[in-house]
Design an enzyme around this catalytic site. Structure first.
Site, PDB file in Angstrom:
ATOM      1  N   SER A 296       2.681  68.745  -1.641  1.00 49.18           N
ATOM      2  CA  SER A 296       2.589  69.899  -2.799  1.00 49.18           C
ATOM      3  C   SER A 296       1.444  71.009  -2.424  1.00 49.18           C
ATOM      4  O   SER A 296       0.556  70.519  -1.895  1.00 49.18           O
ATOM      5  CB  SER A 296       2.244  69.080  -3.936  1.00 49.18           C
ATOM      6  N   GLY A 297       1.859  72.188  -2.848  1.00 47.88           N
ATOM      7  CA  GLY A 297       0.803  73.231  -2.599  1.00 47.88           C
ATOM      8  C   GLY A 297      -0.647  72.951  -3.520  1.00 47.88           C
ATOM      9  O   GLY A 297      -1.669  73.299  -3.185  1.00 47.88           O
TER      10      GLY A 297
ATOM     11  N   THR B  97      16.756  81.324  -4.804  1.00 46.95           N
ATOM     12  CA  THR B  97      15.887  82.406  -4.156  1.00 46.95           C
ATOM     13  C   THR B  97      14.639  81.893  -3.971  1.00 46.95           C
ATOM     14  O   THR B  97      13.927  81.241  -4.776  1.00 46.95           O
ATOM     15  CB  THR B  97      15.793  83.605  -5.034  1.00 46.95           C
TER      16      THR B  97
ATOM     17  N   CYS C  10      -0.403  61.409 -13.923  1.00 46.57           N
ATOM     18  CA  CYS C  10       0.871  61.087 -14.475  1.00 46.57           C
ATOM     19  C   CYS C  10       0.659  59.900 -15.447  1.00 46.57           C
ATOM     20  O   CYS C  10       1.475  60.023 -16.620  1.00 46.57           O
ATOM     21  CB  CYS C  10       1.973  60.802 -13.575  1.00 46.57           C
TER      22      CYS C  10
ATOM     23  N   ASN D 211      -2.868  58.064  -4.152  1.00 50.61           N
ATOM     24  CA  ASN D 211      -3.602  59.318  -5.028  1.00 50.61           C
ATOM     25  C   ASN D 211      -4.755  58.964  -5.799  1.00 50.61           C
ATOM     26  O   ASN D 211      -5.488  59.483  -6.277  1.00 50.61           O
ATOM     27  CB  ASN D 211      -2.561  59.864  -6.053  1.00 50.61           C
TER      28      ASN D 211
HETATM   29  N1  PLP Z   1       2.853  62.295  -4.911  1.00 54.12           N
HETATM   30  C1  PLP Z   1       1.518  61.870  -5.040  1.00 54.12           C
HETATM   31  C2  PLP Z   1       0.876  60.830  -4.132  1.00 54.12           C
HETATM   32  C3  PLP Z   1       0.616  62.651  -5.827  1.00 54.12           C
HETATM   33  O1  PLP Z   1      -0.392  62.157  -5.923  1.00 54.12           O
HETATM   34  C4  PLP Z   1       1.438  63.400  -6.805  1.00 54.12           C
HETATM   35  C5  PLP Z   1       0.445  64.294  -7.629  1.00 54.12           C
HETATM   36  O2  PLP Z   1      -0.292  63.914  -8.483  1.00 54.12           O
HETATM   37  C6  PLP Z   1       2.767  63.862  -6.747  1.00 54.12           C
HETATM   38  C7  PLP Z   1       3.363  63.168  -5.473  1.00 54.12           C
HETATM   39  C8  PLP Z   1       3.383  64.767  -7.382  1.00 54.12           C
HETATM   40  O3  PLP Z   1       3.172  66.075  -7.016  1.00 54.12           O
HETATM   41  P1  PLP Z   1       3.687  67.213  -8.098  1.00 54.12           P
HETATM   42  O4  PLP Z   1       2.801  67.434  -8.950  1.00 54.12           O
HETATM   43  O5  PLP Z   1       3.522  68.465  -7.110  1.00 54.12           O
HETATM   44  O6  PLP Z   1       5.127  66.908  -8.305  1.00 54.12           O
END
Ligand code: PLP
Length: 409
Positions: free
Chosen positions: A203-204, A241, A329, A151
């Site tokens: 993830s959406g 649900t 994060c 990421n």
């Molecule tokens: N994994 C990767 C490689 C990511 O880039 C991210 C979010 O930055 C996540 C997991 C976590 O995604 P979510 O915010 O949908 O939990």
């Protein structure tokens, strides 16, 4: 002031087509898909169609192999804890030191429980060493969890090769990949392209669907223990649900991304390359992190030595430009990026690294606006840097020696 959004690896704008597809499921077709009356049957059918839509776009897998979750973090937790709880006889996990915290922290938790975790390192370009991976495999190996693309840098790992090696070494090893940054950007075919991957998370909100919905692909026959009990949904593997509007949204977003992938990614790649070349041309003592590796077309991680990423971000924000340093994060903390540290990026470059991540909604004009303003931001901050020689517009001759670092590429 116009917002120029270049932080699409953190989250994306919901596509108007996705929003439109979701809307009726809030106010008209709001029924619980498990209820018995006719309108609910229609909601249930829409849910089934969305599930099939996702399955089709992952290479034509069985829709029952698609579990909808709340986010990629949940999918990663479910995959790793689920595999560990479902196969207690094996207690070795292989992962990398550059995963997202939603994998790293799960593995650390298992380490605290007595599991052995092999943390594979990366080279200066962010690449894994396949030989080290092979050496790490052992008869005790329960699972492998290696991300598809990083990421922060966009570096893509050879998941097809790694999963094949793992399965050929021992078919009972479970292979998981966090594909949060690749689904919607790279073709994913879990039938013919990645037949040895057992679990895949995404993830959406990274592909123009809303936040709050994710997917865990769970290949038939993979032994995992459920983690949410209390309902029959997802065949008992994830009670609760279903979030119908959001599931409709992620399915629509994946449909759009898949249909437009060739065109969008080629255009986004050109914009990224324009940004990268323009910044490298205009700004001295800069380096692209991951330059020598295969990278996602939308991501640029670039370091400007001898200044702080936060200072740049603050000034860019004042100009309407949204970018990031590190991942969403870890930003907000003073900890330098664990990914750049693993790549042994020099100290002054880690602190001056910015990530720009583009999407189909970015334009050439936006890139040119950044090219006009960022060099000035960097130059102004460098004027304050004790390591910068303003007359020569270059690092001071003794800068690296004072910092104890020799490499500046
Ligand atoms: N994994 C990767 C490689 C990511 O880039 C991210 C979010 O930055 C996540 C997991 C976590 O995604 P979510 O915010 O949908 O939990």
């Amino acid at each position: 002031m116009k917002t120029i959004y270049l932080d699409n690896n953190a989250t994306t704008r919901v596509a108007p087509e996705v929003y439109e597809a979701m809307a009726p499921y809030f106010t008209e077709d709001y029924f619980n898909p498990s209820s018995m009356y006719e309108p609910a049957r229609q909601t249930s059918q829409a849910l089934g169609a969305a599930r099939k839509g996702v399955a089709d776009r992952l290479g034509g897998i069985d829709p029952r192999e698609v579990i909808f979750t709340g986010c990629a973090s949940e999918s990663n937790n479910a995959a790793i804890f689920g595999a560990a709880r479902g196969n207690p006889e094996r207690r070795h996990i292989i992962t990398t030191s550059v995963e997202h915290p939603a994998v790293i922290e799960v593995c650390r938790e298992l380490e605290r429980e007595g599991y052995k975790v092999t943390w594979l390192g990366v080279d200066r370009d962010g690449n894994l060493n396949v030989r080290e991976f092979i050496q790490a495999l052992s008869p005790a190996t329960l699972m492998v969890s290696i991300m598809h693309a990083n990421n922060e840098t966009g570096v893509v790992f050879p998941i097809d090769q790694l999963s094949r090696i793992a399965k050929q070494t021992d078919p009972s090893i479970i292979f998981h990949t966090d594909a949060t940054q690749t689904v919607g950007k790279l073709p994913i075919d879990l039938v013919s392209g990645l037949p040895y991957v057992d679990m895949l998370s995404f993830s959406g909100h990274k592909l123009h669907a809303p936040k709050g919905v994710g997917v865990l692909f769970l290949r038939k026959g993979t032994r995992v223990r459920p983690y949410l009990f209390g309902g029959h949904q997802a065949e008992g593997r994830r009670a609760g649900t279903e979030n119908v509007p959001y599931i409709i949204g992620i399915s629509k977003a994946l449909e759009l991304a898949t249909e437009r992938m060739d065109e969008d990614e080629a255009r986004v790649g050109k914009l990224r390359d324009r940004l990268e070349a323009g910044l490298m041309e205009r700004i001295p003592a800069a380096q692209v992190n991951g330059k020598g590796a295969e990278r996602l077309p939308n991501t640029l991680n670039i370091a400007f030595h001898y200044i702080e990423g936060e200072g740049m971000l603050f000034q860019l924000s004042g100009l309407g430009i949204c970018a990031s340093s590190g991942s969403a994060c870890t930003s907000g903390s003073l900890e330098p990026s664990h990914v750049l540290r693993a790549m042994k990026v020099p100290f002054t470059a880690i602190h001056g690294s910015l990530r720009f991540s583009l999407s189909r909604y970015n334009t050439e004009d936006e890139i040119d606006y950044v090219l006009e303003h960022l060099p000035k931001v960097v130059a102004n901050l460098r004027k304050l840097s004790p390591y910068w020689d303003n007359e020569k517009n270059a690092p001071r001759a003794d800068a690296d020696a004072r910092l104890g670092q020799t490499h500046l590429k």
